[in-house]
Design a protein around this motif. Structure first.
Motif, mmCIF file in Angstrom:
data_model
loop_
_atom_site.group_PDB
_atom_site.id
_atom_site.type_symbol
_atom_site.label_atom_id
_atom_site.label_comp_id
_atom_site.label_asym_id
_atom_site.label_seq_id
_atom_site.Cartn_x
_atom_site.Cartn_y
_atom_site.Cartn_z
ATOM 1 N N GLU A 146 26.877 49.284 39.842
ATOM 2 C CA GLU A 146 28.057 49.590 40.671
ATOM 3 C C GLU A 146 27.633 49.781 42.126
ATOM 4 O OE1 GLU A 146 31.138 49.437 39.387
ATOM 5 O OE2 GLU A 146 30.117 48.861 37.543
ATOM 6 N N GLY A 147 28.643 50.024 42.983
ATOM 7 C CA GLY A 147 28.365 50.356 44.376
ATOM 8 C C GLY A 147 27.780 49.193 45.149
ATOM 9 N N PHE A 148 27.046 49.526 46.203
ATOM 10 C CA PHE A 148 26.479 48.505 47.089
ATOM 11 C C PHE A 148 25.343 49.127 47.885
ATOM 12 C CE2 PHE A 148 29.840 50.704 49.269
ATOM 13 C CZ PHE A 148 29.427 50.828 50.580
ATOM 14 N N GLY A 149 24.652 48.300 48.651
ATOM 15 C CA GLY A 149 23.582 48.801 49.505
ATOM 16 C C GLY A 149 22.449 49.421 48.701
ATOM 17 N N TYR A 150 22.046 50.610 49.106
ATOM 18 C CA TYR A 150 20.914 51.304 48.488
ATOM 19 C C TYR A 150 21.310 52.088 47.238
ATOM 20 C CZ TYR A 150 18.737 50.346 53.036
ATOM 21 O OH TYR A 150 18.242 49.737 54.158
ATOM 22 N N ASP A 151 22.561 51.986 46.795
ATOM 23 C CA ASP A 151 23.062 52.776 45.669
ATOM 24 C C ASP A 151 22.182 52.729 44.415
ATOM 25 O OD1 ASP A 151 25.137 53.555 47.279
ATOM 26 O OD2 ASP A 151 26.717 52.566 46.134
ATOM 27 N N PRO A 152 21.605 51.564 44.049
ATOM 28 C CA PRO A 152 20.797 51.530 42.816
ATOM 29 C C PRO A 152 19.463 52.290 42.914
ATOM 30 C CG PRO A 152 21.526 49.324 43.420
ATOM 31 C CD PRO A 152 21.808 50.208 44.587
ATOM 32 N N LEU A 153 19.078 52.705 44.119
ATOM 33 C CA LEU A 153 17.801 53.392 44.321
ATOM 34 C C LEU A 153 17.956 54.887 44.573
ATOM 35 C CD1 LEU A 153 16.028 50.807 46.670
ATOM 36 C CD2 LEU A 153 15.519 51.259 44.260
ATOM 37 N N PHE A 154 19.168 55.359 44.815
ATOM 38 C CA PHE A 154 19.368 56.735 45.272
ATOM 39 C C PHE A 154 19.982 57.611 44.189
ATOM 40 C CE2 PHE A 154 21.711 60.158 47.387
ATOM 41 C CZ PHE A 154 20.759 60.633 48.275
ATOM 42 N N VAL A 155 19.290 58.718 43.872
ATOM 43 C CA VAL A 155 19.795 59.711 42.926
ATOM 44 C C VAL A 155 20.097 60.994 43.715
ATOM 45 C CG1 VAL A 155 19.308 61.130 40.888
ATOM 46 C CG2 VAL A 155 18.463 58.773 41.010
ATOM 47 N N PRO A 156 21.362 61.416 43.770
ATOM 48 C CA PRO A 156 21.698 62.652 44.477
ATOM 49 C C PRO A 156 21.149 63.877 43.752
ATOM 50 C CG PRO A 156 23.684 61.402 43.906
ATOM 51 C CD PRO A 156 22.535 60.743 43.226
ATOM 52 N N ASP A 157 20.816 64.903 44.512
ATOM 53 C CA ASP A 157 20.368 66.161 43.918
ATOM 54 C C ASP A 157 21.410 66.663 42.920
ATOM 55 O OD1 ASP A 157 18.092 66.117 45.442
ATOM 56 O OD2 ASP A 157 18.732 67.684 46.840
ATOM 57 N N GLY A 158 20.930 67.181 41.792
ATOM 58 C CA GLY A 158 21.821 67.724 40.771
ATOM 59 C C GLY A 158 22.377 66.676 39.825
ATOM 60 N N CYS A 159 21.991 65.416 40.019
ATOM 61 C CA CYS A 159 22.482 64.324 39.170
ATOM 62 C C CYS A 159 21.294 63.640 38.493
ATOM 63 C CB CYS A 159 23.228 63.288 40.002
ATOM 64 S SG CYS A 159 24.714 63.918 40.813
ATOM 65 N N ASP A 160 21.586 62.962 37.399
ATOM 66 C CA ASP A 160 20.537 62.167 36.765
ATOM 67 C C ASP A 160 20.849 60.673 36.848
ATOM 68 O OD1 ASP A 160 22.623 62.090 34.984
ATOM 69 O OD2 ASP A 160 21.509 62.894 33.277
ATOM 70 N N LYS A 161 21.921 60.319 37.541
ATOM 71 C CA LYS A 161 22.309 58.920 37.705
ATOM 72 C C LYS A 161 22.156 58.514 39.168
ATOM 73 C CE LYS A 161 26.229 58.904 34.430
ATOM 74 N NZ LYS A 161 27.699 58.702 34.403
ATOM 75 N N THR A 162 21.870 57.213 39.383
ATOM 76 C CA THR A 162 21.955 56.673 40.739
ATOM 77 C C THR A 162 23.429 56.510 41.086
ATOM 78 O OG1 THR A 162 22.017 54.349 40.070
ATOM 79 C CG2 THR A 162 19.820 55.329 40.414
ATOM 80 N N PHE A 163 23.708 56.320 42.372
ATOM 81 C CA PHE A 163 25.085 56.012 42.779
ATOM 82 C C PHE A 163 25.583 54.753 42.059
ATOM 83 C CE2 PHE A 163 25.064 58.231 47.191
ATOM 84 C CZ PHE A 163 25.598 59.379 46.639
ATOM 85 N N ALA A 164 24.679 53.801 41.803
ATOM 86 C CA ALA A 164 25.067 52.540 41.167
ATOM 87 C C ALA A 164 25.334 52.685 39.671
ATOM 88 C CB ALA A 164 23.987 51.485 41.395
ATOM 89 N N GLU A 165 24.989 53.836 39.090
ATOM 90 C CA GLU A 165 25.288 54.093 37.680
ATOM 91 C C GLU A 165 26.556 54.922 37.519
ATOM 92 O OE1 GLU A 165 21.090 54.334 35.387
ATOM 93 O OE2 GLU A 165 21.306 55.812 36.991
ATOM 94 N N MET A 166 27.130 55.347 38.619
ATOM 95 C CA MET A 166 28.317 56.213 38.576
ATOM 96 C C MET A 166 29.588 55.386 38.687
ATOM 97 S SD MET A 166 27.222 59.258 41.182
ATOM 98 C CE MET A 166 25.753 60.249 40.913
ATOM 99 N N SER A 167 30.663 55.925 38.110
ATOM 100 C CA SER A 167 31.986 55.340 38.353
ATOM 101 C C SER A 167 32.370 55.650 39.801
ATOM 102 C CB SER A 167 33.016 55.952 37.406
ATOM 103 O OG SER A 167 33.238 57.317 37.772
ATOM 104 N N ALA A 168 33.383 54.972 40.295
ATOM 105 C CA ALA A 168 33.839 55.227 41.671
ATOM 106 C C ALA A 168 34.233 56.689 41.843
ATOM 107 C CB ALA A 168 35.009 54.304 42.011
#
Length: 193
Positions: A146-168
């Motif tokens: 999902e997402g775009f740009g650097y989303d598949p590489l970035f995991v926000p603090d407190g999460c275990d998913k990248t932005f690209a693994e999250m729903s909108a």
């Protein structure tokens, strides 16, 4: 309320529309006859957001807002930062940008990073800016579609998913852009006539 948003990126448009809600109709530059690339020539996110908003106001006369986002990686001294979209090339080549980021972080133990978004709103002749930041880390390989740009590489603090693994909806709840747009939305709702 109709308001012009300085993007033709469908992913970004959908993210922002979801946060703003049905009270607002977003127009794109293309909707308003602006086909050319909107200039981003400033050395800061704040400067780029402001430059883009002022450019659209001059071209269309419409109330508008623009954002600029940077991925700031600690081990790289804050790079790519304001150059995030054009990190590897002059164009928006997301795959090349991700490859270069991973190359530059090879062997680095410190993977701390943050996404920072600045939104510049021009409304009734006044300019206001809103900022959203999310802290996290850069993975060694991509995860998610999902997402775009650097989303598949970035995991926000407190999460275990990248932005690209999250729903909108999941991404909007924690993302830098979501945080900045919620501040913008709160302001717009507070002044709604």
């Amino acid at each position: 309320m109709k308001i012009l948003f300085a993007t033709n990126n469908a992913h970004k448009l959908a993210e922002v529309q979801a946060v703003l809600g049905p009270a607002f109709t977003l127009l794109t530059p293309r909707d308003c006859g602006v086909e050319e690339e909107i200039p981003e020539e400033q050395p800061t996110l704040e400067g780029n957001a402001s430059q883009k908003a002022h450019y659209l106001l001059r071209r269309t006369g419409l109330d508008c807002f623009a954002d600029d986002t940077g991925l700031e990686v600690e081990a790289l001294g804050g790079a790519p930062g304001v150059h995030s979209a054009r990190y590897a090339t002059d164009g928006h080549d997301f795959d090349a940008n991700k490859r270069l980021l991973l190359e530059n972080l090879a062997g680095q133990n410190n993977r701390r990073a943050r996404f920072r978004t600045v939104v510049s709103l021009l409304l009734d002749g006044k300019e206001l800016q809103f900022e959203g930041i999310v802290e996290g880390r850069i993975l060694e390989e991509e995860r998610g579609q999902e997402g775009f740009g650097y989303d598949p590489l970035f995991v926000p603090d407190g999460c275990d998913k990248t932005f690209a693994e999250m729903s909108a909806d999941e991404k909007n709840a924690v993302s830098h852009r979501g945080r900045a747009i919620r501040k913008l939305a709160a302001y717009l709702h507070s002044i709604e006539k």
